[in-house]
Design a protein around this motif. Structure first.
Motif, mmCIF file in Angstrom:
data_model
loop_
_atom_site.group_PDB
_atom_site.id
_atom_site.type_symbol
_atom_site.label_atom_id
_atom_site.label_comp_id
_atom_site.label_asym_id
_atom_site.label_seq_id
_atom_site.Cartn_x
_atom_site.Cartn_y
_atom_site.Cartn_z
ATOM 1 N N ALA A 105 -5.267 7.241 -2.103
ATOM 2 C CA ALA A 105 -5.000 8.661 -2.314
ATOM 3 C C ALA A 105 -6.199 9.490 -1.866
ATOM 4 N N ASP A 106 -5.905 10.615 -1.248
ATOM 5 C CA ASP A 106 -6.939 11.551 -0.843
ATOM 6 C C ASP A 106 -7.608 12.149 -2.078
ATOM 7 N N LYS A 107 -8.860 12.558 -1.924
ATOM 8 C CA LYS A 107 -9.600 13.174 -3.039
ATOM 9 C C LYS A 107 -8.883 14.399 -3.588
ATOM 10 N N GLU A 108 -8.213 15.131 -2.710
ATOM 11 C CA GLU A 108 -7.578 16.383 -3.094
ATOM 12 C C GLU A 108 -6.176 16.196 -3.669
ATOM 13 N N SER A 109 -5.694 14.965 -3.739
ATOM 14 C CA SER A 109 -4.344 14.708 -4.257
ATOM 15 C C SER A 109 -4.260 15.040 -5.735
ATOM 16 N N SER A 110 -3.089 15.446 -6.143
ATOM 17 C CA SER A 110 -2.844 15.834 -7.522
ATOM 18 C C SER A 110 -2.768 14.603 -8.426
ATOM 19 N N VAL A 111 -3.358 14.711 -9.592
ATOM 20 C CA VAL A 111 -3.289 13.632 -10.579
ATOM 21 C C VAL A 111 -1.846 13.459 -11.052
ATOM 22 N N GLY A 112 -1.075 14.534 -11.073
ATOM 23 C CA GLY A 112 0.323 14.465 -11.477
ATOM 24 C C GLY A 112 1.137 13.572 -10.545
ATOM 25 N N THR A 113 0.866 13.663 -9.236
ATOM 26 C CA THR A 113 1.567 12.809 -8.279
ATOM 27 C C THR A 113 1.232 11.347 -8.534
ATOM 28 N N THR A 150 0.825 -1.205 0.000
ATOM 29 C CA THR A 150 0.000 0.000 0.000
ATOM 30 C C THR A 150 0.857 1.251 0.000
ATOM 31 N N ILE A 151 0.486 2.177 -0.877
ATOM 32 C CA ILE A 151 1.112 3.501 -0.950
ATOM 33 C C ILE A 151 0.036 4.509 -0.588
ATOM 34 N N TYR A 152 0.299 5.341 0.417
ATOM 35 C CA TYR A 152 -0.652 6.358 0.846
ATOM 36 C C TYR A 152 -0.245 7.699 0.261
ATOM 37 N N VAL A 153 -1.223 8.442 -0.244
ATOM 38 C CA VAL A 153 -0.970 9.779 -0.783
ATOM 39 C C VAL A 153 -1.971 10.721 -0.129
ATOM 40 N N GLY A 154 -1.467 11.791 0.458
ATOM 41 C CA GLY A 154 -2.354 12.747 1.106
ATOM 42 C C GLY A 154 -1.579 13.842 1.795
ATOM 43 N N LYS A 155 -2.263 14.524 2.700
ATOM 44 C CA LYS A 155 -1.675 15.630 3.438
ATOM 45 C C LYS A 155 -0.928 15.088 4.653
ATOM 46 N N ALA A 156 0.305 15.553 4.862
ATOM 47 C CA ALA A 156 1.115 15.093 5.993
ATOM 48 C C ALA A 156 0.541 15.627 7.298
ATOM 49 N N ASP A 215 2.357 16.055 10.042
ATOM 50 C CA ASP A 215 3.372 16.938 10.608
ATOM 51 C C ASP A 215 3.774 17.977 9.565
ATOM 52 N N SER A 216 3.843 19.233 9.969
ATOM 53 C CA SER A 216 4.152 20.314 9.022
ATOM 54 C C SER A 216 5.614 20.279 8.557
ATOM 55 N N LYS A 217 6.475 19.485 9.200
ATOM 56 C CA LYS A 217 7.875 19.434 8.772
ATOM 57 C C LYS A 217 8.022 18.783 7.406
ATOM 58 N N TYR A 218 6.991 18.022 6.969
ATOM 59 C CA TYR A 218 7.031 17.402 5.645
ATOM 60 C C TYR A 218 6.448 18.306 4.571
ATOM 61 N N GLY A 219 5.973 19.468 4.952
ATOM 62 C CA GLY A 219 5.428 20.404 3.986
ATOM 63 C C GLY A 219 3.907 20.372 3.955
ATOM 64 N N ASP A 220 3.348 21.333 3.228
ATOM 65 C CA ASP A 220 1.900 21.428 3.101
ATOM 66 C C ASP A 220 1.460 20.806 1.782
ATOM 67 N N GLY A 221 0.192 20.676 1.630
ATOM 68 C CA GLY A 221 -0.341 20.138 0.384
ATOM 69 C C GLY A 221 -0.726 18.677 0.522
ATOM 70 N N TYR A 222 -1.486 18.215 -0.449
ATOM 71 C CA TYR A 222 -2.038 16.863 -0.424
ATOM 72 C C TYR A 222 -1.216 15.882 -1.245
ATOM 73 N N ASN A 223 0.045 16.178 -1.521
ATOM 74 C CA ASN A 223 0.832 15.339 -2.413
ATOM 75 C C ASN A 223 1.986 14.634 -1.706
ATOM 76 N N ARG A 224 1.851 14.358 -0.419
ATOM 77 C CA ARG A 224 2.878 13.628 0.310
ATOM 78 C C ARG A 224 2.633 12.134 0.119
ATOM 79 N N ILE A 225 3.699 11.371 -0.060
ATOM 80 C CA ILE A 225 3.623 9.936 -0.321
ATOM 81 C C ILE A 225 4.214 9.209 0.876
ATOM 82 N N GLN A 226 3.454 8.242 1.418
ATOM 83 C CA GLN A 226 3.960 7.430 2.525
ATOM 84 C C GLN A 226 4.178 6.010 2.037
ATOM 85 N N LEU A 227 5.396 5.532 2.228
ATOM 86 C CA LEU A 227 5.792 4.166 1.883
ATOM 87 C C LEU A 227 6.182 3.487 3.189
#
Length: 156
Positions: free
Chosen positions: A120-128, A65-71, A73-85
Motif C-alpha cells: 500500500a502507498d503511504k497516502e492510502s487510506s487506513v479505511g481501505t 499480492t494486493i496493491y493499493v495506491g493511485k491508479a 489511468d484516470s478512468k479508474y478515478g482519483d485518489g490513493y485508494n484503488r485496489i489492484q488484484l
C-alpha cells in the motif's frame, strides 16, 4: 653454420571450439532461472512506508499480492485508494474471490502456508486497508504481510 635452425616454440593458438557450447549453456541457465513479472501494475508504483522491524517472506510462490495506491489511468478515478488484484482494478468486495482463486492455483498441502501481502502507498487510506483485512478474515486468510522499506520514521 648449422644445417638445422632451432625454431622458437611459442604458445599454441587458443582453441575456440568449445566457446559456442559455453555460450549456449549460459543462455540456457539464464532462461531457466529468470522469472518474468506476472502482473503489470495498473496503479502507480506504491511508495511504501518505512519500518524498523522487517522480515523477508520465505516462499514467494505462496504469496498473493494486493496493491493499493493511485491508479495510473484516470478512468479508474482519483485518489490513493484503488485496489489492484492481479491485472485488474477491483474493490474490497472482489478480495474474497481473488483469494479463493489463488488458493485454487496452489497444491492442497500448501494452502495453510499461503500469505497475503499488501503493498500500500503511504497516502492510502487506513479505511481501505481495514476493509481489505475484513474481507480477508471472511475467507479465513489470516496470514497477512504489509510490505515496507527498512528504515525508521521516528526522528532522532
Amino acid at each position: 653454420m648449422s644445417k638445422f635452425k632451432k625454431k622458437k616454440k611459442g604458445l599454441p593458438a587458443l582453441s575456440t571450439a568449445s566457446l559456442p557450447d559455453i555460450v549456449f549453456m549460459l543462455l540456457f541457465f539464464f532462461m531457466v532461472t529468470t522469472t518474468m513479472r506476472e502482473t503489470d501494475l495498473a496503479i502507480e508504483n506504491p511508495r511504501l512506508p518505512q519500518a524498523s522491524e522487517v522480515k523477508k517472506l520465505e516462499r514467494k510462490s505462496l504469496v498473493s499480492t494486493i496493491y493499493v495506491g493511485k491508479a495510473k489511468d484516470s478512468k479508474y478515478g482519483d485518489g490513493y485508494n484503488r485496489i489492484q488484484l492481479n491485472d485488474k482494478i477491483g474493490t474490497p468486495e472482489d478480495v474474497p474471490a481473488f483469494i479463493l482463486n489463488e488458493r485454487g492455483n496452489q497444491a492442497e498441502e500448501d494452502v495453510p502456508f499461503m500469505t497475503t501481502s499488501i503493498k500500500a502507498d503511504k497516502e492510502s487510506s487506513v479505511g481501505t486497508l481495514a476493509d481489505i483485512r475484513e474481507k480477508l478474515r471472511d475467507v479465513n486468510a489470516l496470514k497477512l504481510s504489509l510490505s515496507t522499506h527498512k528504515g525508521s520514521n521516528i526522528p532522532k
